[in-house]
Scaffold this motif. Structure first.
Motif, PDB file in Angstrom:
ATOM      1  N   LEU A  64       0.817  -1.216   0.000  1.00 21.10           N
ATOM      2  CA  LEU A  64       0.000   0.000   0.000  1.00 21.10           C
ATOM      3  C   LEU A  64       0.848   1.262   0.000  1.00 21.10           C
ATOM      4  N   LEU A  65       2.003   1.196   0.664  1.00 20.85           N
ATOM      5  CA  LEU A  65       2.862   2.373   0.787  1.00 20.85           C
ATOM      6  C   LEU A  65       4.301   1.909   0.945  1.00 20.85           C
ATOM      7  N   GLU A  66       5.178   2.513   0.162  1.00 17.28           N
ATOM      8  CA  GLU A  66       6.602   2.203   0.298  1.00 17.28           C
ATOM      9  C   GLU A  66       7.359   3.505   0.407  1.00 17.28           C
ATOM     10  N   ARG A  67       8.013   3.661   1.531  1.00 16.27           N
ATOM     11  CA  ARG A  67       8.854   4.829   1.785  1.00 16.27           C
ATOM     12  C   ARG A  67      10.245   4.319   2.131  1.00 16.27           C
ATOM     13  N   GLU A  68      11.180   5.224   2.135  1.00 15.52           N
ATOM     14  CA  GLU A  68      12.530   4.828   2.504  1.00 15.52           C
ATOM     15  C   GLU A  68      12.593   4.336   3.949  1.00 15.52           C
ATOM     16  N   ASP A  69      11.767   4.928   4.827  1.00 16.80           N
ATOM     17  CA  ASP A  69      11.818   4.594   6.248  1.00 16.80           C
ATOM     18  C   ASP A  69      10.807   3.543   6.694  1.00 16.80           C
ATOM     19  N   ALA A  70       9.753   3.300   5.915  1.00 15.54           N
ATOM     20  CA  ALA A  70       8.725   2.344   6.342  1.00 15.54           C
ATOM     21  C   ALA A  70       7.900   1.872   5.157  1.00 15.54           C
ATOM     22  N   THR A  71       7.322   0.681   5.312  1.00 14.40           N
ATOM     23  CA  THR A  71       6.401   0.154   4.309  1.00 14.40           C
ATOM     24  C   THR A  71       5.105  -0.259   4.992  1.00 14.40           C
ATOM     25  N   LEU A  72       4.038  -0.221   4.214  1.00 13.22           N
ATOM     26  CA  LEU A  72       2.741  -0.700   4.672  1.00 13.22           C
ATOM     27  C   LEU A  72       2.238  -1.665   3.622  1.00 13.22           C
ATOM     28  N   GLU A  73       1.911  -2.872   4.042  1.00 13.76           N
ATOM     29  CA  GLU A  73       1.420  -3.864   3.111  1.00 13.76           C
ATOM     30  C   GLU A  73       0.271  -4.654   3.725  1.00 13.76           C
ATOM     31  N   ILE A  74      -0.488  -5.291   2.855  1.00 23.41           N
ATOM     32  CA  ILE A  74      -1.566  -6.171   3.267  1.00 23.41           C
ATOM     33  C   ILE A  74      -1.056  -7.599   3.120  1.00 23.41           C
ATOM     34  N   VAL A  75      -1.113  -8.356   4.194  1.00 24.79           N
ATOM     35  CA  VAL A  75      -0.685  -9.751   4.185  1.00 24.79           C
ATOM     36  C   VAL A  75      -1.928 -10.615   4.391  1.00 24.79           C
ATOM     37  N   ASP A  76      -2.034 -11.690   3.651  1.00 24.60           N
ATOM     38  CA  ASP A  76      -3.171 -12.628   3.750  1.00 24.60           C
ATOM     39  C   ASP A  76      -4.514 -11.930   3.577  1.00 24.60           C
ATOM     40  N   ASP A  77      -4.567 -10.898   2.770  1.00 21.68           N
ATOM     41  CA  ASP A  77      -5.789 -10.166   2.425  1.00 21.68           C
ATOM     42  C   ASP A  77      -6.475  -9.459   3.584  1.00 21.68           C
ATOM     43  N   SER A  78      -5.932  -9.536   4.811  1.00 22.84           N
ATOM     44  CA  SER A  78      -6.659  -8.932   5.932  1.00 22.84           C
ATOM     45  C   SER A  78      -5.778  -8.349   7.031  1.00 22.84           C
ATOM     46  N   VAL A  79      -4.459  -8.380   6.851  1.00 21.68           N
ATOM     47  CA  VAL A  79      -3.560  -7.928   7.911  1.00 21.68           C
ATOM     48  C   VAL A  79      -2.770  -6.703   7.438  1.00 21.68           C
ATOM     49  N   LEU A  80      -3.079  -5.536   8.020  1.00 23.08           N
ATOM     50  CA  LEU A  80      -2.292  -4.328   7.758  1.00 23.08           C
ATOM     51  C   LEU A  80      -0.960  -4.489   8.478  1.00 23.08           C
ATOM     52  N   THR A  81       0.134  -4.404   7.747  1.00 20.03           N
ATOM     53  CA  THR A  81       1.455  -4.703   8.302  1.00 20.03           C
ATOM     54  C   THR A  81       2.420  -3.551   8.042  1.00 20.03           C
ATOM     55  N   ILE A  82       2.975  -3.005   9.131  1.00 20.94           N
ATOM     56  CA  ILE A  82       3.989  -1.949   9.020  1.00 20.94           C
ATOM     57  C   ILE A  82       5.353  -2.556   9.308  1.00 20.94           C
ATOM     58  N   CYS A  83       6.336  -2.215   8.490  1.00 20.14           N
ATOM     59  CA  CYS A  83       7.722  -2.607   8.723  1.00 20.14           C
ATOM     60  C   CYS A  83       8.600  -1.375   8.590  1.00 20.14           C
ATOM     61  N   GLY A  84       9.614  -1.299   9.440  1.00 18.36           N
ATOM     62  CA  GLY A  84      10.585  -0.217   9.324  1.00 18.36           C
ATOM     63  C   GLY A  84      10.531   0.747  10.486  1.00 18.36           C
ATOM     64  N   GLU A  85      11.014   1.938  10.225  1.00 18.21           N
ATOM     65  CA  GLU A  85      11.095   2.972  11.252  1.00 18.21           C
ATOM     66  C   GLU A  85       9.912   3.923  11.123  1.00 18.21           C
ATOM     67  N   ALA A  86       8.769   3.467  11.541  1.00 18.35           N
ATOM     68  CA  ALA A  86       7.571   4.303  11.491  1.00 18.35           C
ATOM     69  C   ALA A  86       7.725   5.409  12.529  1.00 18.35           C
ATOM     70  N   ASP A  87       7.932   6.631  12.051  1.00 18.60           N
ATOM     71  CA  ASP A  87       8.162   7.751  12.962  1.00 18.60           C
ATOM     72  C   ASP A  87       7.257   8.917  12.561  1.00 18.60           C
ATOM     73  N   PHE A  88       7.546  10.102  13.075  1.00 13.98           N
ATOM     74  CA  PHE A  88       6.692  11.254  12.801  1.00 13.98           C
ATOM     75  C   PHE A  88       6.633  11.607  11.316  1.00 13.98           C
ATOM     76  N   ASP A  89       7.698  11.367  10.573  1.00  8.64           N
ATOM     77  CA  ASP A  89       7.698  11.661   9.141  1.00  8.64           C
ATOM     78  C   ASP A  89       6.786  10.719   8.358  1.00  8.64           C
ATOM     79  N   SER A  90       6.721   9.477   8.775  1.00  6.91           N
ATOM     80  CA  SER A  90       5.941   8.498   8.027  1.00  6.91           C
ATOM     81  C   SER A  90       4.551   8.248   8.615  1.00  6.91           C
TER      82      SER A  90
END
Length: 120
Positions: free
Chosen positions: A4-30
């Protein structure tokens, strides 16, 4: 898996059609883009759809990430979805304990776990 979203510091993806998943350094910028992308995806789901949030891949615990989580919880409620599980990294679980926000999560289960795999 759907990105859903790919940034240098974090990504947001849907896993198994129902799981919102954040990876990375989710901070104030992202936080804003993450919250918005997740909110839009949640709004597209049919009422009573079961969803989960996986934040075990969040490397830095901050109030910004908790804000993203609360935005998503409001979206779940607004769109009559069912929040099944919230999975937190150990750092986020500690922050959740300190802020005493856990009661605001209407999840069937809230767990603390290390990431299952390195997604980056």
């Amino acid at each position: 898996m759907s990105l859903l979203l790919e940034r240098e510091d974090a990504t947001l993806e849907i896993v198994d059609d129902s799981v919102l998943t954040i990876c990375g350094e989710a901070d104030f910028d992202s936080a804003g883009p993450l919250a918005q992308a997740g909110r839009h995806w949640l709004a597209e789901q049919p009422a009573q759809t079961e969803v989960s949030f996986d934040l075990t891949g969040v490397q830095i615990a901050s109030s910004a990430v908790l804000s993203v989580l609360l935005v998503w919880v409001r979206s779940v409620q607004r769109h009559s979805l069912r929040l099944n599980r919230v999975s937190l990294s150990p750092a986020l679980q500690r922050l959740m304990d300190i802020t005493e926000l856990a009661p605001l999560l209407p999840a069937v289960e809230t767990t603390c776990a290390e990431p299952a795999r390195d997604r980056r």
